[in-house]
Scaffold this active site. Structure first.
Site, PDB file in Angstrom:
ATOM      1  N   HIS A 171       0.839  -1.201   0.000  1.00 21.36           N
ATOM      2  CA  HIS A 171       0.000   0.000   0.000  1.00 21.36           C
ATOM      3  C   HIS A 171       0.869   1.244   0.000  1.00 21.36           C
ATOM      4  CE1 HIS A 171       0.415   0.986   4.366  1.00 21.36           C
ATOM      5  NE2 HIS A 171       0.440  -0.320   4.545  1.00 21.36           N
TER       6      HIS A 171
ATOM      7  N   ASP B 109      -0.148   4.380   1.139  1.00 23.43           N
ATOM      8  CA  ASP B 109      -0.459   5.396   2.143  1.00 23.43           C
ATOM      9  C   ASP B 109       0.326   5.168   3.428  1.00 23.43           C
ATOM     10  OD1 ASP B 109      -2.105   3.060   2.437  1.00 23.43           O
ATOM     11  OD2 ASP B 109      -3.300   4.132   3.921  1.00 23.43           O
TER      12      ASP B 109
ATOM     13  N   ASP C 229       6.382   1.733   6.255  1.00 23.08           N
ATOM     14  CA  ASP C 229       5.091   1.044   6.238  1.00 23.08           C
ATOM     15  C   ASP C 229       4.159   1.862   5.355  1.00 23.08           C
ATOM     16  OD1 ASP C 229       2.743  -0.304   6.751  1.00 23.08           O
ATOM     17  OD2 ASP C 229       2.564   0.350   8.833  1.00 23.08           O
TER      18      ASP C 229
ATOM     19  N   GLU D 151      -4.998   1.839   2.919  1.00 20.60           N
ATOM     20  CA  GLU D 151      -4.905   0.616   3.725  1.00 20.60           C
ATOM     21  C   GLU D 151      -4.945   0.950   5.201  1.00 20.60           C
ATOM     22  OE1 GLU D 151      -2.944  -2.666   5.990  1.00 20.60           O
ATOM     23  OE2 GLU D 151      -2.402  -0.549   5.851  1.00 20.60           O
ATOM     24  N   GLU D 152      -4.270   2.037   5.562  1.00 15.39           N
ATOM     25  CA  GLU D 152      -4.137   2.388   6.978  1.00 15.39           C
ATOM     26  C   GLU D 152      -5.447   2.849   7.614  1.00 15.39           C
ATOM     27  OE1 GLU D 152      -1.724   1.608   8.628  1.00 15.39           O
ATOM     28  OE2 GLU D 152       0.169   1.808   7.542  1.00 15.39           O
TER      29      GLU D 152
ATOM     30  N   ASP E  89       3.987  -6.353   3.740  1.00 13.09           N
ATOM     31  CA  ASP E  89       3.469  -5.302   4.619  1.00 13.09           C
ATOM     32  C   ASP E  89       3.524  -5.697   6.094  1.00 13.09           C
ATOM     33  OD1 ASP E  89       2.246  -2.995   5.544  1.00 13.09           O
ATOM     34  OD2 ASP E  89       0.218  -3.677   5.086  1.00 13.09           O
TER      35      ASP E  89
ATOM     36  N   HIS F 296       4.040   3.021  12.855  1.00  7.54           N
ATOM     37  CA  HIS F 296       2.998   3.919  13.360  1.00  7.54           C
ATOM     38  C   HIS F 296       3.497   4.799  14.498  1.00  7.54           C
ATOM     39  CE1 HIS F 296      -0.512   1.214  11.711  1.00  7.54           C
ATOM     40  NE2 HIS F 296       0.429   1.458  10.807  1.00  7.54           N
TER      41      HIS F 296
END
Length: 369
Positions: free
Chosen positions: A78, A80, A109, A140-141, A164, A345
């Site tokens: 992904h 994003d 990520d 995705e996030e 991922d 994150h």
């Protein structure tokens, strides 16, 4: 012999993480990816998911044609990132990691996954290889939204590898949880908190009583549960009449997922009965889990490819979802593999160059006969 150009891989990663693409605002990143996939010799299409997915970007479908006698493979990541992901200033550190300056996430990520896919495709493009269908998703996030809105008629491969997660390419996630989201609103009754509090019904008190009865956080080895929002606001001289909670349940067992969800709702219902409050709940299934056998042909492909590049493969269970959850529900057998990301994150996020390179090497082997 190594096929991956490590310096080119790192350069691509450094370039991509400096392109802002916080979830929902991936337009610029999507344009760069479209151009770069075409430069690799891919047939590239995009979709129009702006409204459905609430994004400035679009999902990317990039096909590198290969030997028709070999089974095609889908590779996915992904584009994003989570917030804060604007103005990333990456630095290559002496210990073999790439980090941001600490004011933002790095964005490895999942731009590490994107880069590993692209460099592997570049490395095998002049050799005999299977057809590769690269799918790079938006949002995705924020709930696997891009994968949920893909045009699956464009995808012909029946096996997919998602890049991922943390660890090395030898870490193969074959078991991942499903997730339910619960939004609960408790309605009490206002009253003057000084002169007649007994005439009121405190939504906060009812909500707190319900929460106190809940089994939260690590429920068992397959199941977790968390409250993300507990909100009630008002002056202290009025008994508060409204409280709002947002909760999630994850489990690799569908039975446990539903049982834990029911447990949470039951706790709130019992508390509301006790205090005379009213409860509104909305339960949404964000995604369902998956579980694949170690004997699954795709898993065996990955085991062989990992060993050929010197990695020790193992199957593991995950506590989080990925686009692989969605693909498995659309008739595509999918697993998620490690690509070197750590502390994701957070503003302490870091990426192992060695692990990212090893994963890209492993993908090269997977693409060749």
């Amino acid at each position: 012999m190594s096929k991956i150009d490590r310096e080119a891989l790192v350069e691509r990663l450094l370039r991509y993480v400096q392109i802002d693409s916080e979830t929902g605002d991936e337009g610029e990143m999507a344009r760069h990816l479209e151009e770069d996939f075409r430069a690799l010799g891919c047939v590239v299409t995009t979709d129009d998911v702006h409204e459905a997915a609430q994004t400035t970007g679009s999902n990317i479908y990039a096909t590198l044609p290969g030997d028709p006698s070999l089974e095609p493979l889908m590779l996915s990541a992904h584009m994003d990132t989570v917030i804060p992901g604007k103005g990333v200033r990456p630095r290559v550190c002496e210990d073999g990691y790439i980090r941001s300056d600490g004011s933002t996430v790095l964005g490895g990520d999942d731009k590490a996954g994107v880069c590993a896919i692209m460099e592997a495709m570049k490395a095998v493009s002049a050799t005999t290889h299977r057809t590769v269908e690269a799918v790079i998703t938006v949002r995705e996030e924020s709930g696997l939204v891009g994968a949920k809105n893909l045009d699956y008629s464009r995808i012909h491969a029946k096996k997919a590898v998602v890049l991922d997660t943390g660890g090395t390419g030898g870490d193969i996630i074959t078991r991942a949880p499903g997730q339910n989201k619960i939004v609960a609103v408790i309605h009490g009754k206002k009253a003057h908190a000084g002169s007649s509090p007994e005439k009121g019904i405190s939504a906060i008190q009812a909500a707190a009583h319900g929460v106190a009865a809940m089994n939260l956080l690590r429920v068992d080895e397959e199941t977790t549960c968390n409250i993300g929002t507990f909100m009630a606001e008002g002056p202290t001289n009025i008994v508060n009449a409204t409280a709002r909670l947002v909760l999630e349940v994850r489990s690799r067992s569908e039975e446990k997922l539903e049982a834990q969800t029911k447990h949470l709702v039951d706790c709130l219902e019992e508390a509301c009965r006790k205090f005379g409050a009213q409860l509104e709940t909305e339960v949404t299934t964000s995604y369902l889990g998956f579980s694949l056998s170690e004997e699954e042909p795709l898993v065996q492909w990955l085991f062989q490819a990992a060993r050929e590049v010197g990695l020790e493969p193992r199957t593991v269970g995950s506590g989080g979802g990925s686009d692989a959850n969605i693909y498995n529900r659309h008739g595509i057998t999918a697993v998620n593999i490690g690509v070197g990301m750590e502390k994701v994150h957070t503003t302490e996020e870091q990426l192992s160059i060695k692990d990212m390179t090893n994963t890209a090497e492993m993908i090269c082997r997977l693409l060749q006969p």
